[in-house]
Write a protein that holds these residues in place. Structure first.
Motif, PDB file in Angstrom:
ATOM      1  N   LEU A  60       0.654  -1.201  -0.217  1.00 21.48           N
ATOM      2  CA  LEU A  60       0.116  -0.104  -0.310  1.00 21.48           C
ATOM      3  C   LEU A  60       1.049   0.868   0.219  1.00 21.48           C
ATOM      4  O   LEU A  60       0.556   2.713  -0.916  1.00 21.48           O
ATOM      5  CB  LEU A  60      -0.408  -0.099   1.328  1.00 21.48           C
ATOM      6  CG  LEU A  60      -1.979  -1.074   1.144  1.00 21.48           C
ATOM      7  CD1 LEU A  60      -2.365  -1.105   2.239  1.00 21.48           C
ATOM      8  CD2 LEU A  60      -3.461  -0.481  -0.035  1.00 21.48           C
ATOM      9  N   PHE A  67      -2.616   4.809  -6.364  1.00 19.31           N
ATOM     10  CA  PHE A  67      -4.374   4.201  -5.973  1.00 19.31           C
ATOM     11  C   PHE A  67      -4.586   5.889  -5.118  1.00 19.31           C
ATOM     12  O   PHE A  67      -6.108   5.959  -5.138  1.00 19.31           O
ATOM     13  CB  PHE A  67      -4.054   3.125  -4.559  1.00 19.31           C
ATOM     14  CG  PHE A  67      -4.953   2.258  -3.715  1.00 19.31           C
ATOM     15  CD1 PHE A  67      -6.184   2.540  -4.710  1.00 19.31           C
ATOM     16  CD2 PHE A  67      -5.158   1.944  -3.422  1.00 19.31           C
ATOM     17  CE1 PHE A  67      -7.130   1.852  -4.172  1.00 19.31           C
ATOM     18  CE2 PHE A  67      -6.041   1.069  -2.189  1.00 19.31           C
ATOM     19  CZ  PHE A  67      -7.408   0.924  -3.461  1.00 19.31           C
ATOM     20  N   ILE A  86      -4.730   5.899   2.631  1.00 22.14           N
ATOM     21  CA  ILE A  86      -3.719   4.539   2.067  1.00 22.14           C
ATOM     22  C   ILE A  86      -3.310   4.314   3.337  1.00 22.14           C
ATOM     23  O   ILE A  86      -2.329   3.778   4.016  1.00 22.14           O
ATOM     24  CB  ILE A  86      -2.618   4.889   1.173  1.00 22.14           C
ATOM     25  CG1 ILE A  86      -4.069   5.441  -0.026  1.00 22.14           C
ATOM     26  CG2 ILE A  86      -1.794   3.490   0.713  1.00 22.14           C
ATOM     27  CD1 ILE A  86      -4.720   3.832  -0.490  1.00 22.14           C
ATOM     28  N   CYS A  89      -4.837   2.427   6.074  1.00 18.64           N
ATOM     29  CA  CYS A  89      -4.853   1.340   5.895  1.00 18.64           C
ATOM     30  C   CYS A  89      -3.435   0.570   5.943  1.00 18.64           C
ATOM     31  O   CYS A  89      -3.611  -0.783   6.476  1.00 18.64           O
ATOM     32  CB  CYS A  89      -5.259   1.125   4.487  1.00 18.64           C
ATOM     33  SG  CYS A  89      -6.949   2.015   4.369  1.00 18.64           S
ATOM     34  N   CYS A 136     -10.382   2.177  -0.422  1.00 20.60           N
ATOM     35  CA  CYS A 136      -9.362   1.061   0.481  1.00 20.60           C
ATOM     36  C   CYS A 136      -9.606   0.933   1.947  1.00 20.60           C
ATOM     37  O   CYS A 136      -9.707  -0.281   1.968  1.00 20.60           O
ATOM     38  CB  CYS A 136      -7.725   1.788   0.053  1.00 20.60           C
ATOM     39  SG  CYS A 136      -6.681   1.049   0.728  1.00 20.60           S
ATOM     40  N   SER A 164     -10.989   0.843  -7.976  1.00 18.52           N
ATOM     41  CA  SER A 164     -10.413   0.482  -6.374  1.00 18.52           C
ATOM     42  C   SER A 164     -10.474  -0.642  -6.167  1.00 18.52           C
ATOM     43  O   SER A 164      -9.443  -1.304  -5.370  1.00 18.52           O
ATOM     44  CB  SER A 164     -10.718   1.700  -5.650  1.00 18.52           C
ATOM     45  OG  SER A 164     -10.656   2.929  -6.177  1.00 18.52           O
ATOM     46  N   LEU A 168      -7.088  -3.091  -5.493  1.00 17.62           N
ATOM     47  CA  LEU A 168      -6.814  -3.880  -4.448  1.00 17.62           C
ATOM     48  C   LEU A 168      -6.185  -5.722  -4.214  1.00 17.62           C
ATOM     49  O   LEU A 168      -5.404  -5.629  -3.940  1.00 17.62           O
ATOM     50  CB  LEU A 168      -7.385  -4.294  -3.189  1.00 17.62           C
ATOM     51  CG  LEU A 168      -7.822  -2.290  -2.395  1.00 17.62           C
ATOM     52  CD1 LEU A 168      -9.167  -2.656  -1.312  1.00 17.62           C
ATOM     53  CD2 LEU A 168      -6.865  -2.464  -1.270  1.00 17.62           C
TER      54      LEU A 168
END
Length: 457
Positions: A60, A67, A86, A89, A136, A164, A168
């Motif tokens: 990530l 992203f 991000i 996450c 995300c 998205s 992922l």
């Protein structure tokens, strides 16, 4: 029904991409493949699972800019907010990798004439339906916890951020997650009901509106599937008599407009005692009125578009309905004459029961300010909601605010003298029509496991 999904940039109205829906046979094949991958993954050690989760976090970070730009194009998030998402996450992955082996380890207990062991066995394939507001985070939140627990994961993402979801899926493969263990289903709602019914699906989770949660819970209940529901809210931020008004105003503006006002735990209703009401409304309205609408791909601050024009139009109708029933607009309140799904920062006062601004979730940059007689009345109004996901209290007496939050605020999360999103090491979830079950803080890893008792002579 259309056999394809189009994603549209809400800032410009331009088509981003088109995706074909999967056939029913492709869906069945994907579920079977995820289950087969689970059969191997459940036997992988906790430490080895943690290594894969840690690698997802690094992937990530490595892909952050690509992203973030994609999320901003798909749903209109400010680019700075996308980058922060991000990072959050990746932090969830770090926490899960560090904490998972401890939380999921076998526990031993004394029993008569032997030893008792509690072991946390994964259930199988877990199906998640996730919204668009955090493309995300909403996925990582449930997926990483379940992967750590040893489950397989299916995702039906919101159609407007299909890209998205697929990003992922590719990212997890690059991070070394076994093939098919995390699978995106590009499907419609009828197909989704059949996924819930599939015998290989052992649990279901959704983040969405309370109406969507009811439908999913009913479908899952027909097949005796456990559910975790994180649903809508109408979070009250309470400004008590002894509040620091400067702090309350700054925090409440940020809490209402973060993510363009489209956050489950956004500050939405502002319950202010008479002692502070006039001062709060004046300062709060000035700051809201000064918020400029910006291009989200270029701006780190300001107000971007809502995620879709239909959502913007629904919000505008809620405002009109509230005004027709007695609310007053102090700033904003009109759809701007410009391209994109924009709606201005809006302040409503004279908000009362029977208006959407009081009763319902306004999922966009609209603040409902409600006058309370005193602190006791303010807490009563805060709890006068069918929802209970988050909320806040402003008071210089932190000990008293903590007591009110702990014993009297009927909600899942309370911020005291601040606004907070969910963070990895604290549980997250709601009560009442905001759903049930918990994610984060180690709790999410045990929602879809079999706490199995072993009795050893």
């Amino acid at each position: 029904m259309s056999s394809a999904i189009k994603t549209i940039n809400p800032a410009t109205g331009d088509v981003i991409d088109t995706y074909d829906l999967m056939t029913d046979e492709e869906v069945k094949t994907a579920i079977r493949a995820c289950h087969d991958a689970f059969e191997s993954w459940r036997l992988v050690s906790l430490d080895d699972r943690a290594d894969r989760i840690r690698a997802i976090g690094q992937a990530l970070r490595d892909s952050k800019e690509d992203f973030a730009q994609l999320m901003t194009r798909e749903v209109g998030k400010l680019i700075g907010d996308s980058r922060q998402e991000i990072e959050l996450c990746a932090a969830i992955c770090d926490f899960t990798a560090a904490q998972g082996p401890k939380d999921l380890a076998d526990e031993e207990r004394d029993i008569p004439d032997g030893k008792g062991v509690i072991t946390y066995a994964p259930l199988g394939v877990i199906y998640g339906m996730q919204p668009w507001n955090f493309p995300c985070y909403q996925v990582i939140r449930y997926a990483v916890a379940n992967l750590m627990a040893g489950n397989g994961v299916l995702l039906k993402h919101a159609s407007n951020c299909t890209g998205s979801g697929l990003f992922l899926q590719d990212l997890m493969a690059r991070a070394g997650l076994p093939d098919d263990l995390f699978t995106v289903l590009v499907i419609d709602h009828d197909q989704s009901d059949r996924v819930i019914a599939d015998d290989l699906v052992r649990g279901v989770t959704i983040t969405g509106s309370d109406s969507a949660g009811r439908v999913v819970a009913q479908q899952a209940a027909k097949h005796l599937k456990k559910t975790v529901l994180e649903l809508g809210s109408n979070d009250a931020y309470v400004v008590l008599d002894d509040a620091d008004i400067d702090l309350a105003v700054e925090t409440c503006v940020a809490g209402r407009l973060y993510n363009n006002g489209q956050t489950c735990v956004a500050a939405k209703r502002f319950v202010v005692t008479e002692a502070n009401y006039d001062t709060f409304v004046d300062r709060f309205t000035k700051k809201m009125a000064a918020m400029e609408m910006v291009n989200p791909s270029e701006a780190e601050s300001g107000l971007g578009p809502m995620a879709r024009t239909d959502l913007r139009d629904d919000l505008a109708e809620q405002v009109r309905d509230s005004v027709a029933k007695g609310a007053r607009v102090l700033c904003g309140g009109e759809v701007p004459d410009r391209k994109g799904a924009y709606y201005p920062a809006t302040v409503l006062v004279d908000v009362a029961p029977g208006q959407p601004a009081y009763d319902d979730e306004l999922f966009g940059p609209v603040a409902s300010v409600i006058r309370a007689k005193d602190d006791e009345d303010a807490m009563r109004i805060a709890n006068d909601s069918r929802y209970g996901l988050g909320g806040g209290i402003f008071s210089k007496d932190t000990a008293r605010a903590r007591e009110l939050a702990a014993r009297h605020f009927d909600t899942g999360m309370v911020c005291i003298n601040k606004y907070n999103l969910a963070i990895p090491n604290m549980p997250f979830g709601g009560v009442k029509n905001s759903g049930y079950g918990r994610e984060h803080g180690g709790f999410g890893m045990k929602e879809f496991v079999n706490a199995k008792s072993l009795y050893i002579a």
